[in-house]
Write a protein that holds these residues in place. Structure first.
Motif, PDB file in Angstrom:
ATOM      1  N   VAL A 140       4.052  10.141   2.882  1.00 46.16           N
ATOM      2  CA  VAL A 140       2.673   9.664   2.721  1.00 46.16           C
ATOM      3  C   VAL A 140       2.689   8.174   3.062  1.00 46.16           C
ATOM      4  O   VAL A 140       3.368   7.384   2.384  1.00 46.16           O
ATOM      5  CB  VAL A 140       2.149   9.885   1.286  1.00 46.16           C
ATOM      6  N   GLU A 141       1.976   7.810   4.120  1.00 46.74           N
ATOM      7  CA  GLU A 141       1.961   6.406   4.537  1.00 46.74           C
ATOM      8  C   GLU A 141       0.541   5.974   4.911  1.00 46.74           C
ATOM      9  O   GLU A 141      -0.309   6.796   5.267  1.00 46.74           O
ATOM     10  CB  GLU A 141       2.900   6.194   5.722  1.00 46.74           C
ATOM     11  N   ASP A 142       0.322   4.670   4.802  1.00 47.65           N
ATOM     12  CA  ASP A 142      -0.952   4.106   5.249  1.00 47.65           C
ATOM     13  C   ASP A 142      -0.685   2.789   5.963  1.00 47.65           C
ATOM     14  O   ASP A 142       0.345   2.140   5.739  1.00 47.65           O
ATOM     15  CB  ASP A 142      -1.898   3.915   4.065  1.00 47.65           C
ATOM     16  N   THR A 143      -1.610   2.413   6.829  1.00 44.68           N
ATOM     17  CA  THR A 143      -1.486   1.163   7.595  1.00 44.68           C
ATOM     18  C   THR A 143      -2.374   0.080   7.000  1.00 44.68           C
ATOM     19  O   THR A 143      -2.874  -0.791   7.715  1.00 44.68           O
ATOM     20  CB  THR A 143      -1.867   1.410   9.063  1.00 44.68           C
ATOM     21  N   GLY A 144      -2.548   0.170   5.676  1.00 40.33           N
ATOM     22  CA  GLY A 144      -3.436  -0.772   4.991  1.00 40.33           C
ATOM     23  C   GLY A 144      -2.771  -2.098   4.694  1.00 40.33           C
ATOM     24  O   GLY A 144      -1.894  -2.568   5.431  1.00 40.33           O
ATOM     25  N   ILE A 145      -3.151  -2.706   3.569  1.00 41.79           N
ATOM     26  CA  ILE A 145      -2.731  -4.075   3.244  1.00 41.79           C
ATOM     27  C   ILE A 145      -1.272  -4.160   2.824  1.00 41.79           C
ATOM     28  O   ILE A 145      -0.696  -5.245   2.745  1.00 41.79           O
ATOM     29  CB  ILE A 145      -3.628  -4.649   2.127  1.00 41.79           C
ATOM     30  N   GLY A 146      -0.647  -3.048   2.558  1.00 41.83           N
ATOM     31  CA  GLY A 146       0.764  -3.048   2.207  1.00 41.83           C
ATOM     32  C   GLY A 146       1.002  -3.050   0.717  1.00 41.83           C
ATOM     33  O   GLY A 146       0.133  -3.393  -0.079  1.00 41.83           O
ATOM     34  N   PHE A 147       2.235  -2.672   0.356  1.00 46.90           N
ATOM     35  CA  PHE A 147       2.610  -2.600  -1.052  1.00 46.90           C
ATOM     36  C   PHE A 147       2.978  -4.011  -1.542  1.00 46.90           C
ATOM     37  O   PHE A 147       3.713  -4.739  -0.857  1.00 46.90           O
ATOM     38  CB  PHE A 147       3.801  -1.649  -1.216  1.00 46.90           C
ATOM     39  N   PRO A 148       2.520  -4.401  -2.728  1.00 50.14           N
ATOM     40  CA  PRO A 148       2.799  -5.753  -3.229  1.00 50.14           C
ATOM     41  C   PRO A 148       4.302  -6.025  -3.341  1.00 50.14           C
ATOM     42  O   PRO A 148       5.067  -5.186  -3.826  1.00 50.14           O
ATOM     43  CB  PRO A 148       2.139  -5.769  -4.606  1.00 50.14           C
TER      44      PRO A 148
END
Length: 475
Positions: free
Chosen positions: A421-429
């Motif tokens: 499960v991946e996303d190209t959003g703001i990223g993991f903190p």
């Protein structure tokens, strides 16, 4: 005359002493030896341990009283003028007790019986083989009786069956009542075979004969009607010997009464069907209960004004729905222990997408999932993992108007399942350790991954990518 006597003696010697397997001896009225050949002398040594002499009574050499009495009775029969053949057992137990085929003949001179001659053939090996064959036949008969099994033959040229007594007894009748062991195909079908079962049996035999193939080993079931009217289930095995240049085709087979087995199978099937219905009902009720919980949470959330508390209620609601979806798949499936997890992911992800993503143009959902069957013991925790990871991406990955994609991948590599499960959003903190966090969602993901003996990895190179690898625990 001397030359003639020599010739006669030579002829007799060649007859009595030539072949090793001819044992012969002659006795007078007192059972004393007047002649014996070398084979008999050696035999007496082998079975009684004695060295015999002319003029001595043969009975004195036989040490077993019962054998001695039996020999005397046979000698007396021959001395009375009787010719006969008997099979006897003689010999010392510790030496060699053998079976013999003995031919007794009286010796006559001028119509007076002066003694007897006995020719003996050692048939010990033949007798053992016959005894073994009889024992084998008895065992076969017992096995066939216990298995309720009978054999038959069929001559396709004149369409005649040949049955045996066991066959007729299975049908509640006898060969005597039926007029013999042979019966025509037409009469057999008309009298015994259940009408609805006739066409497939006839077609099988005829097609086998046409094609010249053997169908032995294939079990055919049909019903028969016994003479007393009882309907029994039979299993038939058939072997077809195709026609050759010298012989016409012939059919052999066995028939077995499997009525009791059929009853047990039907009872088991009914029991399994009932259990299947019960299990489906359980899954249905669990699904309904989870949906009730989800609905209650939804109703309760309408009275909550605090956004953080509202999110908690919504997440709990989705968790209940994710588990309810699994139980719904199970009671709708023919397999009550496994579901198509690829299809499950598609349904769950689309539901979550419509719940959390308000602008489908800004955030796209891509799925590349294989239709893989996964055990219920794995699907429940795995479903919650998918729910948490997809929810996190939709809630936290695209805040502030950020655009991008959510990609879900589920496939198998050799003996391992892989979920990504991946996303190209703001990223993991960067300041959060995903394996040691206070957030309930990630705690659930880590705990449930451990529960299925899986491995979790996080890649933060381009957004956020969680990869979970695990093996099927239950097969």
């Amino acid at each position: 005359m001397e030359i003639d006597i020599e010739h006669s003696n030579a002829i007799l010697n060649s007859i009595f002493e030539g072949p090793e397997n001819i044992i012969a001896f002659s006795l007078d009225h007192n059972y004393q030896y007047i002649f014996f050949n070398q084979a008999h002398s050696q035999t007496m040594k082998n079975i009684w341990g004695v060295d015999i002499e002319i003029g001595k009574s043969m009975l004195d050499y036989i040490s077993y009283p019962e054998d001695r009495e039996k020999a005397k009775l046979n000698f007396d029969r021959a001395l009375s003028g009787e010719n006969f053949i008997v099979i006897e057992e003689y010999g010392e137990e510790s030496l060699s007790r053998n079976y013999w085929e003995n031919i007794y003949n009286p010796i006559q001179s001028d119509n007076i019986i002066i003694g007897l001659t006995v020719f003996c053939i050692d048939i010990t090996e033949r007798q053992k083989a016959e005894d073994a064959l009889k024992l084998s036949q008895i065992r076969l008969e017992n096995a066939m009786d216990l298995a309720r099994l009978a054999n038959w033959e069929f001559d396709p040229s004149n369409k005649i069956f040949t049955f045996n007594d066991r066959f007729y007894s299975m049908f509640g009748t006898s060969a005597e009542s039926e007029g013999g062991y042979q019966i025509s195909l037409e009469n057999y079908i008309k009298k015994y075979v259940y009408p609805e079962d006739v066409p497939p049996i006839v077609e099988l035999i005829e097609s086998s004969l046409r094609e010249g193939r053997s169908v032995f080993g294939r079990e055919i079931h049909h019903r028969v009607i016994r003479n007393d009217g009882e309907i029994r289930h039979m299993a038939v095995h058939i072997r077809v010997n195709p026609a050759t240049e010298k012989e016409s085709a012939h059919v052999y087979g066995t028939i077995q009464d499997v009525t009791e087995r059929k009853k047990v199978e039907e009872k088991l099937k009914k029991s399994l069907d009932e259990k299947e219905v019960l299990i489906k009902e359980i899954h249905h009720r669990v699904k309904n209960n989870l949906m009730v919980i989800s609905s209650l949470l939804n109703l309760q959330s309408q009275y909550i004004k605090d956004k953080e508390a509202l999110d908690i209620f919504r997440e709990s609601q989705n968790r209940a729905r994710s588990m309810a979806l699994i139980h719904e798949r199970l009671y709708r499936s023919s397999d009550l222990k496994r579901i198509d997890f690829g299809d499950y992911i598609r349904t769950l992800a689309n539901d979550l997408f419509h719940t959390y993503v308000t602008d489908p143009v800004r955030v796209k959902l891509n799925m590349c999932v294989e239709n893989l069957m996964v055990d219920i013991n794995t699907t429940v925790p795995l479903g919650l993992i998918v729910n948490e990871l997809v929810t996190n991406s939709m809630k936290h990955g695209f805040v502030g108007g950020v655009e991008g994609e959510i990609n879900i991948d589920f496939h198998k590599e050799v003996d391992k399942f892989v979920l990504v499960v991946e996303d190209t959003g703001i990223g993991f903190p960067d300041d959060i350790d995903f394996k040691n966090t206070s957030t309930l969602g990630l705690q659930l993901v880590n705990n449930l991954t451990t529960q299925i003996d899986g491995r979790i990895e996080l890649n933060k190179d381009n957004g956020t990518k969680f990869k979970i690898t695990f093996k099927e625990q239950y097969t």
